[in-house]
Design a protein around this motif. Structure first.
Motif, PDB file in Angstrom:
ATOM      1  N   ASP A 101      74.506-120.425   7.365  1.00 42.15           N
ATOM      2  CA  ASP A 101      74.552-121.444   8.273  1.00 42.15           C
ATOM      3  C   ASP A 101      75.369-121.205   9.366  1.00 42.15           C
ATOM      4  OD1 ASP A 101      74.225-124.322   8.616  1.00 42.15           O
ATOM      5  OD2 ASP A 101      76.527-124.478   7.961  1.00 42.15           O
ATOM      6  N   ILE A 102      76.554-120.739   9.303  1.00 47.03           N
ATOM      7  CA  ILE A 102      77.337-120.316  10.516  1.00 47.03           C
ATOM      8  C   ILE A 102      76.514-119.328  11.501  1.00 47.03           C
ATOM      9  CG2 ILE A 102      79.385-119.170  11.260  1.00 47.03           C
ATOM     10  CD1 ILE A 102      80.633-120.188   8.973  1.00 47.03           C
ATOM     11  N   LEU A 103      76.040-118.530  11.004  1.00 47.97           N
ATOM     12  CA  LEU A 103      75.178-117.295  11.743  1.00 47.97           C
ATOM     13  C   LEU A 103      73.994-118.288  12.428  1.00 47.97           C
ATOM     14  CD1 LEU A 103      74.812-114.578  12.582  1.00 47.97           C
ATOM     15  CD2 LEU A 103      73.187-114.179  10.654  1.00 47.97           C
ATOM     16  N   PHE A 104      73.163-118.961  11.990  1.00 48.98           N
ATOM     17  CA  PHE A 104      72.281-119.802  12.564  1.00 48.98           C
ATOM     18  C   PHE A 104      72.815-120.748  13.612  1.00 48.98           C
ATOM     19  CE2 PHE A 104      69.760-118.669   8.539  1.00 48.98           C
ATOM     20  CZ  PHE A 104      68.933-117.901   9.362  1.00 48.98           C
ATOM     21  N   GLN A 105      74.122-121.454  13.509  1.00 52.56           N
ATOM     22  CA  GLN A 105      74.504-122.148  14.236  1.00 52.56           C
ATOM     23  C   GLN A 105      75.137-121.398  15.569  1.00 52.56           C
ATOM     24  OE1 GLN A 105      77.719-125.166  13.252  1.00 52.56           O
ATOM     25  NE2 GLN A 105      76.915-124.782  11.201  1.00 52.56           N
ATOM     26  N   LEU A 106      75.267-120.344  15.244  1.00 55.98           N
ATOM     27  CA  LEU A 106      75.842-119.463  16.549  1.00 55.98           C
ATOM     28  C   LEU A 106      74.400-118.996  17.241  1.00 55.98           C
ATOM     29  CD1 LEU A 106      78.706-117.254  15.031  1.00 55.98           C
ATOM     30  CD2 LEU A 106      78.939-119.064  16.593  1.00 55.98           C
ATOM     31  N   ILE A 107      73.694-118.699  16.598  1.00 60.90           N
ATOM     32  CA  ILE A 107      72.337-118.225  17.229  1.00 60.90           C
ATOM     33  C   ILE A 107      71.892-119.276  18.108  1.00 60.90           C
ATOM     34  CG2 ILE A 107      69.873-117.548  16.837  1.00 60.90           C
ATOM     35  CD1 ILE A 107      70.947-116.001  14.359  1.00 60.90           C
ATOM     36  N   LYS A 108      71.672-120.687  17.763  1.00 63.28           N
ATOM     37  CA  LYS A 108      71.228-121.852  18.291  1.00 63.28           C
ATOM     38  C   LYS A 108      72.286-122.127  19.474  1.00 63.28           C
ATOM     39  CE  LYS A 108      70.455-125.411  15.575  1.00 63.28           C
ATOM     40  NZ  LYS A 108      70.290-126.390  14.706  1.00 63.28           N
ATOM     41  N   LYS A 109      73.375-121.674  19.401  1.00 61.50           N
ATOM     42  CA  LYS A 109      74.343-122.160  20.419  1.00 61.50           C
ATOM     43  C   LYS A 109      74.223-120.914  21.605  1.00 61.50           C
ATOM     44  CE  LYS A 109      77.109-125.428  19.261  1.00 61.50           C
ATOM     45  NZ  LYS A 109      77.732-126.399  19.867  1.00 61.50           N
ATOM     46  N   GLY A 110      73.360-119.947  21.338  1.00 65.24           N
ATOM     47  CA  GLY A 110      72.986-118.762  22.120  1.00 65.24           C
ATOM     48  C   GLY A 110      74.203-117.898  22.375  1.00 65.24           C
ATOM     49  N   VAL A 111      74.913-117.970  21.075  1.00 66.99           N
ATOM     50  CA  VAL A 111      76.233-116.877  21.234  1.00 66.99           C
ATOM     51  C   VAL A 111      75.670-115.235  21.000  1.00 66.99           C
ATOM     52  CG1 VAL A 111      78.356-116.062  20.209  1.00 66.99           C
ATOM     53  CG2 VAL A 111      77.858-118.424  20.832  1.00 66.99           C
ATOM     54  N   SER A 112      76.126-114.605  21.897  1.00 69.70           N
ATOM     55  CA  SER A 112      75.666-113.194  21.583  1.00 69.70           C
ATOM     56  C   SER A 112      76.808-111.929  22.047  1.00 69.70           C
ATOM     57  CB  SER A 112      74.181-112.568  22.125  1.00 69.70           C
ATOM     58  OG  SER A 112      74.380-113.032  23.666  1.00 69.70           O
ATOM     59  N   HIS A 113      76.591-110.729  21.745  1.00 70.03           N
ATOM     60  CA  HIS A 113      77.495-109.737  22.097  1.00 70.03           C
ATOM     61  C   HIS A 113      79.027-110.424  22.016  1.00 70.03           C
ATOM     62  CE1 HIS A 113      73.581-108.951  24.075  1.00 70.03           C
ATOM     63  NE2 HIS A 113      73.980-107.942  24.061  1.00 70.03           N
ATOM     64  N   GLU A 114      79.170-111.021  20.890  1.00 69.14           N
ATOM     65  CA  GLU A 114      80.691-111.290  20.741  1.00 69.14           C
ATOM     66  C   GLU A 114      81.177-110.805  19.542  1.00 69.14           C
ATOM     67  OE1 GLU A 114      83.139-113.108  22.577  1.00 69.14           O
ATOM     68  OE2 GLU A 114      81.584-113.626  24.277  1.00 69.14           O
ATOM     69  N   VAL A 115      82.527-110.664  19.246  1.00 67.39           N
ATOM     70  CA  VAL A 115      83.114-110.330  17.946  1.00 67.39           C
ATOM     71  C   VAL A 115      83.620-111.558  17.424  1.00 67.39           C
ATOM     72  CG1 VAL A 115      84.726-108.626  16.794  1.00 67.39           C
ATOM     73  CG2 VAL A 115      83.244-107.805  18.748  1.00 67.39           C
ATOM     74  N   ILE A 116      83.207-112.232  16.275  1.00 65.23           N
ATOM     75  CA  ILE A 116      83.866-113.306  15.810  1.00 65.23           C
ATOM     76  C   ILE A 116      83.866-113.279  14.391  1.00 65.23           C
ATOM     77  CG2 ILE A 116      83.266-115.791  15.505  1.00 65.23           C
ATOM     78  CD1 ILE A 116      81.356-115.589  17.778  1.00 65.23           C
ATOM     79  N   ASN A 117      85.106-113.577  13.985  1.00 62.36           N
ATOM     80  CA  ASN A 117      85.345-113.617  12.438  1.00 62.36           C
ATOM     81  C   ASN A 117      84.641-114.549  11.873  1.00 62.36           C
ATOM     82  OD1 ASN A 117      87.359-111.392  12.538  1.00 62.36           O
ATOM     83  ND2 ASN A 117      88.951-112.698  13.245  1.00 62.36           N
ATOM     84  N   VAL A 118      83.932-114.378  10.798  1.00 64.03           N
ATOM     85  CA  VAL A 118      83.268-115.450  10.125  1.00 64.03           C
ATOM     86  C   VAL A 118      83.824-115.163   8.257  1.00 64.03           C
ATOM     87  CG1 VAL A 118      81.050-116.093   9.217  1.00 64.03           C
ATOM     88  CG2 VAL A 118      81.334-115.170  11.494  1.00 64.03           C
TER      89      VAL A 118
END
Length: 103
Positions: free
Chosen positions: A14-31
């Motif tokens: 769910d978090i991964l898809f939310q980040l994709i929908k927001k256009g987040v890329s090329h970031e290091v993010i703790n999940v």
């Protein structure tokens, strides 16, 4: 006894898809869930679901990570954090799913 940050796979997806929908890329993010559990707590939770579950306790190894809790501040700057699935709920969902495909 070490504690680590665990997350249920559906919450992660769910978090991964939310980040994709927001256009987040090329970031290091703790999940993660932001909640920690010890192996003993996980074993206890599994034993509550499967009373016949057998456990062999061994001593902690010198290379074991004693504490691992993720900082979710960067993640929460991109999305609203969900209500995470609890350890007990996640184990029960996994157990029921496994039973459904094995029956």
């Amino acid at each position: 006894c070490g504690r680590k940050d665990y997350i249920f796979v559906e919450d992660f997806a769910d978090i991964l898809f939310q980040l994709i929908k927001k256009g987040v890329s090329h970031e290091v993010i703790n999940v993660g869930s932001g909640c920690t559990a010890s192996v003993n707590e996980i074993v206890s939770a599994v034993t509550n679901i499967i009373p016949s579950f057998c456990v062999e306790h061994i001593n902690q190894q010198r290379f074991d990570v004693s504490h691992f809790e993720l900082n979710l501040s960067k993640l929460s700057s991109y999305i609203k954090l969900p209500k995470f699935t609890t350890l007990q709920e996640g184990l029960m969902k996994t157990y029921n799913w496994t039973k459904s495909i094995c029956d």
